[in-house]
Write an enzyme that holds these catalytic residues in place. Structure first.
Site, PDB file in Angstrom:
ATOM      1  N   GLU A   9      41.207  26.251  12.511  1.00  0.00           N
ATOM      2  CA  GLU A   9      40.511  25.182  13.234  1.00  0.00           C
ATOM      3  C   GLU A   9      41.442  24.261  14.008  1.00  0.00           C
ATOM      4  OE1 GLU A   9      41.715  25.117  10.195  1.00  0.00           O
ATOM      5  OE2 GLU A   9      40.179  24.145   8.983  1.00  0.00           O
ATOM      6  N   ASP A  82      40.084  25.572   6.662  1.00  0.00           N
ATOM      7  CA  ASP A  82      40.486  24.842   5.463  1.00  0.00           C
ATOM      8  C   ASP A  82      39.662  25.240   4.237  1.00  0.00           C
ATOM      9  OD1 ASP A  82      42.449  23.491   6.816  1.00  0.00           O
ATOM     10  OD2 ASP A  82      41.230  21.713   7.200  1.00  0.00           O
ATOM     11  N   ASP A  84      37.787  23.948   1.930  1.00  0.00           N
ATOM     12  CA  ASP A  84      36.833  22.972   1.415  1.00  0.00           C
ATOM     13  C   ASP A  84      35.492  23.259   2.067  1.00  0.00           C
ATOM     14  OD1 ASP A  84      37.137  22.021   4.001  1.00  0.00           O
ATOM     15  OD2 ASP A  84      38.165  20.179   3.426  1.00  0.00           O
ATOM     16  N   GLU A  86      33.803  21.711   4.364  1.00  0.00           N
ATOM     17  CA  GLU A  86      33.810  21.593   5.824  1.00  0.00           C
ATOM     18  C   GLU A  86      34.456  22.824   6.450  1.00  0.00           C
ATOM     19  OE1 GLU A  86      32.448  19.237   8.981  1.00  0.00           O
ATOM     20  OE2 GLU A  86      32.328  18.793   6.844  1.00  0.00           O
ATOM     21  N   TYR A 286      47.359  20.931   0.900  1.00  0.00           N
ATOM     22  CA  TYR A 286      46.159  20.425   1.576  1.00  0.00           C
ATOM     23  C   TYR A 286      45.849  19.001   1.140  1.00  0.00           C
ATOM     24  CZ  TYR A 286      41.541  20.574   3.731  1.00  0.00           C
ATOM     25  OH  TYR A 286      40.442  20.334   4.529  1.00  0.00           O
ATOM     26  N   ARG A 288      43.054  17.084   1.460  1.00  0.00           N
ATOM     27  CA  ARG A 288      41.722  16.643   1.029  1.00  0.00           C
ATOM     28  C   ARG A 288      41.444  17.275  -0.332  1.00  0.00           C
ATOM     29  NH1 ARG A 288      40.632  17.644   6.570  1.00  0.00           N
ATOM     30  NH2 ARG A 288      40.487  15.679   7.723  1.00  0.00           N
ATOM     31  N   HIS A 331      41.683  23.459  -7.206  1.00  0.00           N
ATOM     32  CA  HIS A 331      42.522  22.926  -6.133  1.00  0.00           C
ATOM     33  C   HIS A 331      43.732  22.218  -6.735  1.00  0.00           C
ATOM     34  CE1 HIS A 331      38.869  22.817  -3.197  1.00  0.00           C
ATOM     35  NE2 HIS A 331      39.311  24.030  -3.422  1.00  0.00           N
TER      36      HIS A 331
END
Length: 902
Positions: A9, A82, A84, A86, A286, A288, A331
């Site tokens: 992205e 990513d 997650d 999103e 990462y 988030r 995570h």
């Protein structure tokens, strides 16, 4: 064409990954989401299972077309967005938009390193539909709330505009800020007196001690000091205990935002942008995440670095358990990808954030700090029974009774346990620094009154102490501090509201909507009393202290308060803390495959939509203005009120129904409808006001379209930010007038190339003027010290910059230029600016290349911009004469347009 197409992205992420995968892989970026709900309309079919109608974003259509072409020619497509919800949704939208098969390979990784990328390629999966549905449920729910609730605000809040909006998490965040402001406004400071003592030990060493309780009144504090005149002070007990401090866990998204705010003064949004840059450059994992876990590989690397840098005794590996029930333990926490890198980042801001992440992660695997804490109890033996007084002691607990008196006698302390016949001294010694050698976590709103506990002088039980001095100082209770961005994030996380990806946009939204402002607040001054006992004599003094100063805190605006109150009254569920937290848990259930996303929306929407319809149709729901009647105007007897209008909050004298029109005045920055007093409101009508004469002409202070000013001799001079229009005096106004005159006078420095070189100060600051051109003077230079030689240097530098502005120009098409911009070369094609790829040499671009990059077809020879008119003129025998006549009439207009374009 490469066999494999990998889509991420972010272009920065694409560049880093491509370097790890080799020539068989092409890595392209989607530049975020390629599909979303359209900006206009609801775009959700409520009747048919809340089906969303997605569309390819207009600015992504060309990109999607290119990716489709690349996907068709590739043997395998890999979606690498990513890890997650999103990111999963972006991958799903790419699959749908590009027409990829359902089993398209999806790879995930928590860090961008060669090892992580290659391992991800070895173990692909397919798109996780449950994660997609969780994101889809959030997106659809937020659209339903925003689309249906925001128009109600526009209609029902007086002065409301389409700028008003409501959303699930943002409305709760706003409510927290408003309620905290009201708590602060209601707070009434209570004073009490804290007793401290300094004893002289071994001639020159100082032992600091204090009473464990405060006295509620000055009278009681003074009585206690009087009782201590001639008293004997003895070491009653010494207690030495070993203690330890343990390191904080490595960062989650929330704790990184909080600590970067405390230690680096970064905003939440800035922290996330910098962390994103570090992640995409392969420097950190990462960013988030709500997990405090570290992988075993990361722990082993941290251990090796600690052993090398500090020694084996500093190693103490540990795995932290995340307190957040919804945290995804699969995570990892935020950590460096390579613990050997002590310094990483493209600029100073990134380097500072990276250093913070490195220290926190390394410290989490280091040994506890070993401490030795000493508590000294000092007994007081009052002289001649002087301690037999009626005193009350303030503990400010829930059972505090200021009227309750305690009678005590020092001769029978066992029966009078509340009698303050003991002082306490505490000391702390670090025996082994452990993780403290690297890092110590900060705290919000640390109490500056608390001195660090240091070493104590050598003491023994039964030792008599010489009193140097004893003080009873007046202290005041303080309200809870206003939220900073980071402390608001912490509060939202504690309440289970929002998730790592939502904190930064939530805070940005309430600030951008004008519901909340982030600003500093200067402190106020107040007096305090202090009694000092020294050499058996008591002195009373009065000091001054500043209280209430705050930096970069969140303050609600009048609009924010009115919107919040409207939502609390008519839509309590939307701003209910438990309800909002429950919705977040529902999203987690959907992500785990335990709940159907459409049924979750169905359970919410029915009651919500009915409430919307009831409020919109209810005549009893009047316009909300936050109106507050302040009292009557002493001069006219008319009512004075404060309220919210279309252009902000204002004060009004009189009513609309009066024969004489009401008078209006805007509230000043920082004034709230809720708290403004009648006198403060009346003061707003004191402008314009005359403050004196200068050169036999009046000076008038007022506020106009561009802010506060002083008017003199029909000329206006702006006041500075530091000048208060309501209190500025004549001397200050004269200074501003004279300064303005000095700025407007052009001074000739001399000649250059036979033309004058002059200076002046304009709207954008000081300048040099030469040959009808204005050259700005650098900020660190002043007109007062500017020489002719320096002015000529600036003129020549300006010429050089203009000469180098255009790398290439094309006479056959003057609308196209290759420009040397501040941030690198780019194409100027008409009014559009087009980015030049990094692998293209701007100096070698042809006109055809430029038009291709801009997405325009090259114009065939003989067709100028006026080609249509020419064609029309040759198609008819009569048209040319008409065209000629028209052209003859419009030379001035054409010239005017050409001038305006320049």
């Amino acid at each position: 064409m490469s066999k494999n197409l990998v889509i991420v992205e972010s272009p920065a992420k694409a560049k880093t990954i491509e370097g790890y995968l080799g020539k068989d892989f092409t890595v392209k970026s989607s530049f975020g989401h390629v599909r979303d709900l359209p900006k206009d309309g609801l775009a959700v079919d409520v009747v048919n299972g809340f089906r969303p109608s997605y569309e390819i974003s207009p600015d992504k259509k060309k990109l999607v077309s290119e990716l489709k072409t690349l996907a068709k020619s590739a043997e395998e497509v890999w979606l690498a967005t990513d890890d997650d919800r999103e990111g999963e949704a972006i991958s799903w939208h790419l699959k749908e938009a590009l027409g990829l098969r359902d089993n398209t390979k999806r790879i995930v990784f928590r860090e961008i390193t060669k090892n992580a990328i290659q391992n991800a390629i070895k173990s692909p999966r397919t798109i996780d539909v449950d994660l997609v549905n969780a994101q889809q449920a959030r997106r659809v729910l937020d659209r339903l709330v925003g689309y249906e609730l925001s128009p109600v605000l526009w209609r029902k809040i007086k002065g409301g505009s389409t700028g008003l909006s409501a959303g699930r998490v943002q409305s709760v965040a706003l409510r927290l800020v408003v309620e905290r402001e009201r708590e602060i406004d209601k707070h009434s400071a209570k004073s009490s007196f804290k007793v401290t003592a300094q004893f002289i030990v071994d001639g020159n060493k100082v032992l600091n001690a204090e009473l464990p309780r405060n006295f509620p009144t000055s009278g009681d504090a003074r009585k206690f000091l009087e009782a201590c005149i001639g008293a004997t002070f003895t070491i009653k007990n010494l207690e030495v205990k070993p203690a330890k401090k343990s390191p904080a866990p490595p960062f989650t998204t929330s704790t990184l935002q909080q600590e970067a705010s405390r230690k680096l003064s970064y905003s939440v949004d800035r922290t996330m942008r910098l962390a994103q840059n570090l992640y995409e450059a392969g420097k950190i994992s990462y960013m988030r995440t709500d997990s405090t876990n570290l992988s075993q590989e990361a722990i082993d690397k941290a251990k090796a670095e600690i052993e090398t840098e500090f020694g084996a005794k500093y190693v103490q590996t540990r795995q932290f358990k995340t307190k957040n029930e919804s945290a995804q333990e699969a995570h990892e926490a935020i950590r460096p990808t390579n613990f050997n890198d002590r310094n990483a980042g493209a600029d100073r801001d990134q380097k500072r954030l990276y250093e913070l992440i490195w220290k926190r992660a390394i410290a989490s695997q280091m040994a506890d700090a070993q401490l030795e804490r000493t508590t000294v109890t000092i007994g007081i033996k009052f002289a001649n029974g002087a301690g037999q007084q009626d005193l009350s002691f303030d503990v400010f607990g829930d059972d505090f009774d200021p009227n309750k008196k305690v009678t005590f006698s020092p001769e029978t302390p066992a029966k009078n346990t509340t009698f303050p016949n003991e002082l306490i001294a505490q000391g702390e010694v670090i025996k082994f620094d452990g993780f403290l050698r690297v890092y110590l976590e900060s705290k919000d709103d640390e109490d500056g009154d608390e001195d660090a506990k240091g070493m104590l002088p050598p003491l023994t039980i039964g030792q008599n102490l010489n009193l140097g001095q004893m003080k009873a100082t007046e202290k005041f209770t303080r309200p809870q501090p206003r939220y900073a961005e980071a402390s608001l994030v912490k509060k939202l996380e504690e309440m289970g509201i929002g998730r790592p990806s939502t904190y930064a946009p939530t805070i940005s939204t309430i600030i951008n909507r004008g519901y909340v402002v982030k600003q500093d607040k200067p402190g106020q001054e107040r007096k305090y009393l202090e009694y000092t006992l020294k050499n058996n004599h008591i002195d009373e003094t009065s000091g001054k202290e500043t209280f209430g100063s705050e930096k970069a805190k969140l303050f609600p605006t009048n609009t924010g308060i009115v919107v919040n109150d409207f939502l609390v009254e008519y839509f309590p569920d939307i701003v209910d803390y438990k309800f909002t937290a429950t919705v977040e848990k529902d999203f987690d259930e959907i992500a785990d495959g335990k709940m159907n996303w459409q049924k979750m929306l169905e359970g919410f929407y029915g009651d919500f939509h009915k409430n919307i319809e009831d409020i919109q149709g209810a005549s009893g729901v009047a316009f909300k203005t936050g109106e507050r009647v302040l009292g009557a105007d002493p001069a006219s007897g008319k009512p004075v009120s404060a309220r919210l209008g279309r252009y902000g909050a204002y004060v009004q004298i009189g009513e609309a129904s009066d024969e004489e029109k009401p008078r209006f005045a805007n509230l000043r920055d920082g004034q709230l409808i809720e708290t403004i007093t009648l006198q403060e409101a009346l003061d707003l009508f004191s402008l314009p006001r005359e403050i004196g004469f200068f050169e036999d002409k009046p000076m008038i202070i007022g506020i106009g379209k561009f802010g506060p000013y002083v008017k003199h001799d029909d000329k206006y001079v702006s006041l500075t930010r530091e000048d208060d229009p309501y209190s500025i005096d004549a001397d200050r106004a004269i200074q501003l007038i004279q300064a303005k005159r000095a700025e407007s006078v052009s001074e000739t420095l001399g000649d250059f190339e036979g033309k004058p070189v002059t200076t002046g100060k304009g709207r954008f600051g000081p300048y040099v003027k030469f040959d009808d051109k204005y050259i700005s003077i650098p900020r660190n230079e002043s007109l007062a010290t500017l020489s002719l030689d320096r002015a000529i240097e600036l003129i020549q530098a300006k010429r050089q910059a203009e000469a180098n502005k255009y790398i290439r120009e094309f006479p056959e098409n003057p609308n196209v230029k290759v420009v040397n911009g501040q941030y690198g070369p780019y194409l100027a094609v008409g009014k559009r600016n087009v980015k030049i790829p990094k692998d293209v040499d701007p100096a070698t671009l042809t006109l055809e290349d430029c038009l291709k990059l801009a997405g325009d077809e090259p114009t065939p020879a003989g067709k100028a911009s006026g080609g249509k008119a020419t064609k029309a003129a040759t198609s008819s025998g009569k048209a040319p004469a008409k065209a000629k006549a028209t052209a003859a009439k419009k030379p001035a207009t054409a010239a005017k347009k050409a001038t305006s374009k320049k």
